[in-house]
Design an enzyme around this catalytic site. Sequence first.
Site, PDB file in Angstrom:
ATOM      1  N   GLU A  53     -52.140 -27.651  27.064  1.00 48.57           N
ATOM      2  CA  GLU A  53     -52.289 -26.276  26.543  1.00 48.57           C
ATOM      3  C   GLU A  53     -52.534 -26.436  25.042  1.00 48.57           C
ATOM      4  O   GLU A  53     -53.638 -26.211  24.556  1.00 48.57           O
ATOM      5  CB  GLU A  53     -51.022 -25.451  26.817  1.00 48.57           C
ATOM      6  CG  GLU A  53     -51.063 -24.034  26.249  1.00 48.57           C
ATOM      7  CD  GLU A  53     -49.713 -23.288  26.353  1.00 48.57           C
ATOM      8  OE1 GLU A  53     -48.667 -23.946  26.529  1.00 48.57           O
ATOM      9  OE2 GLU A  53     -49.728 -22.039  26.229  1.00 48.57           O
ATOM     10  N   HIS A  74     -48.716 -19.042  37.982  1.00 53.09           N
ATOM     11  CA  HIS A  74     -48.201 -19.370  36.646  1.00 53.09           C
ATOM     12  C   HIS A  74     -47.715 -18.087  35.974  1.00 53.09           C
ATOM     13  O   HIS A  74     -48.492 -17.370  35.346  1.00 53.09           O
ATOM     14  CB  HIS A  74     -49.310 -20.043  35.825  1.00 53.09           C
ATOM     15  CG  HIS A  74     -48.877 -20.543  34.483  1.00 53.09           C
ATOM     16  ND1 HIS A  74     -49.510 -21.587  33.835  1.00 53.09           N
ATOM     17  CD2 HIS A  74     -47.883 -20.154  33.641  1.00 53.09           C
ATOM     18  CE1 HIS A  74     -48.927 -21.808  32.670  1.00 53.09           C
ATOM     19  NE2 HIS A  74     -47.938 -20.934  32.508  1.00 53.09           N
ATOM     20  N   HIS A 126     -44.075 -16.658  34.007  1.00 50.93           N
ATOM     21  CA  HIS A 126     -42.684 -16.817  33.569  1.00 50.93           C
ATOM     22  C   HIS A 126     -42.028 -15.451  33.709  1.00 50.93           C
ATOM     23  O   HIS A 126     -42.451 -14.501  33.034  1.00 50.93           O
ATOM     24  CB  HIS A 126     -42.631 -17.283  32.118  1.00 50.93           C
ATOM     25  CG  HIS A 126     -43.385 -18.563  31.880  1.00 50.93           C
ATOM     26  ND1 HIS A 126     -42.760 -19.790  31.859  1.00 50.93           N
ATOM     27  CD2 HIS A 126     -44.709 -18.809  31.691  1.00 50.93           C
ATOM     28  CE1 HIS A 126     -43.666 -20.741  31.654  1.00 50.93           C
ATOM     29  NE2 HIS A 126     -44.858 -20.161  31.546  1.00 50.93           N
TER      30      HIS A 126
HETATM   31  N1  HPA Z   1     -46.364 -22.497  27.338  1.00 52.63           N
HETATM   32  C1  HPA Z   1     -45.203 -23.142  27.203  1.00 52.63           C
HETATM   33  N2  HPA Z   1     -44.035 -22.558  27.439  1.00 52.63           N
HETATM   34  C2  HPA Z   1     -44.017 -21.289  27.829  1.00 52.63           C
HETATM   35  C3  HPA Z   1     -45.174 -20.584  27.989  1.00 52.63           C
HETATM   36  C4  HPA Z   1     -46.419 -21.225  27.735  1.00 52.63           C
HETATM   37  O1  HPA Z   1     -47.531 -20.655  27.858  1.00 52.63           O
HETATM   38  N3  HPA Z   1     -44.814 -19.340  28.374  1.00 52.63           N
HETATM   39  C5  HPA Z   1     -43.467 -19.316  28.469  1.00 52.63           C
HETATM   40  N4  HPA Z   1     -42.986 -20.509  28.139  1.00 52.63           N
HETATM   41 ZN    ZN Z   2     -46.656 -20.863  30.912  1.00 54.76          ZN
END
Ligand code: HPA
Ligand code: ZN
Length: 334
Positions: free
Chosen positions: A197, A14, A16
């Site tokens: 989340e 995970h 980005h």
């Molecule tokens: N959550 C949602 N979108 C995102 C995140 C995240 O933690 N990081 C980068 N884009």
């Molecule tokens: Zn993320």
Amino acid sequence: MTAFIQGLPKVELHLHIEGSLEPELAFELAKRNNIDIPYESPEALKLAYEFEDLQSFLDIYYQGANVLQSEQDFYDLTMAYLVRCKQDNVIHTEIFFDPQTHTDRGIAFETVFNGIHRALDVGESELGISSHLIMCFLRHLSEESAIDTLEQSLPFKDKIIGVGLDSSELGHPPEKFTRVFNMAVEAGYLTVAHAGEEGPAQNIIDSLEMLKVSRVDHGVRCVEDDKLLARLIEEKTPLTVCPLSNIKLCVFDDMKQHNIVELLRKGVAVTINSDDPSYFGGYMTDNFLAVNEAHPMTHQELAQFTLNAIEGSFISDEMKNRYREQVMDYVSKF
Ligand code: HPA
Ligand code: ZN
């Protein structure tokens, strides 16, 4: 324990890539591309990284991506991340990229893809880090825009393992993307999604059922639904948890309140990941250290995070076996 954590082979599921843009590189790229950054220095930019929730982070994160213009910029960004991986003994990584963040600014899909992919090739041949690429749809944008992005990805399909879903979870539930995820599955992509989340446990259930995800990104709010929790344990669904991210975005008040170790001990296939390391204060080793400091663990428990990540990764069974042996070897020799 610090030395054990530092040397432990790690697998990241995970991450980005746009969230690994360090302020120093952002300033270098801004200069290269003649773009103005509304901060005096990399240090001043870093001081702005104080967030109250996901959206307050996303606003800064999308702005930060503006300095990425050419294929070389995406290459440099990805290479810098891979070099950090090497320092942290990351042996395999599955990287998210957000094409819409760039195509909406007039950057071609292939510019983004080629830069990232070229670096991943070099990462494999020169640093010995294997990798996969996952293309995320931004959930605050329309279904139509996601479908358009899926179509743009098709010429590169054999080099993208799956699709994911990120950005603002609240107000943009999984069902909004059922159709495009079905199309992606038909095209041969695996699927993952951010869920649970900031959003409720129901988003985790809907991601499993509507989007047919192989793993859930974050997923920490699963504890709010006992039946779901039992299902995740039974089905061995991997959760790609991001501890430092969760603290920075106020999903938990502090690391002592974080539920990752409780989930591990219940038998959930949790993994440790860095999410957007430049913004959240740490890469893989930093995340492991922070969790272990708040919730001291045994060597075997710490290694279990890597074993869960190997099992939940999209590599072949043969590679999984090889990596598992590497981890067991490390634990037995330490
Ligand atoms: N959550 C949602 N979108 C995102 C995140 C995240 O933690 N990081 C980068 N884009
Ligand atoms: Zn993320």
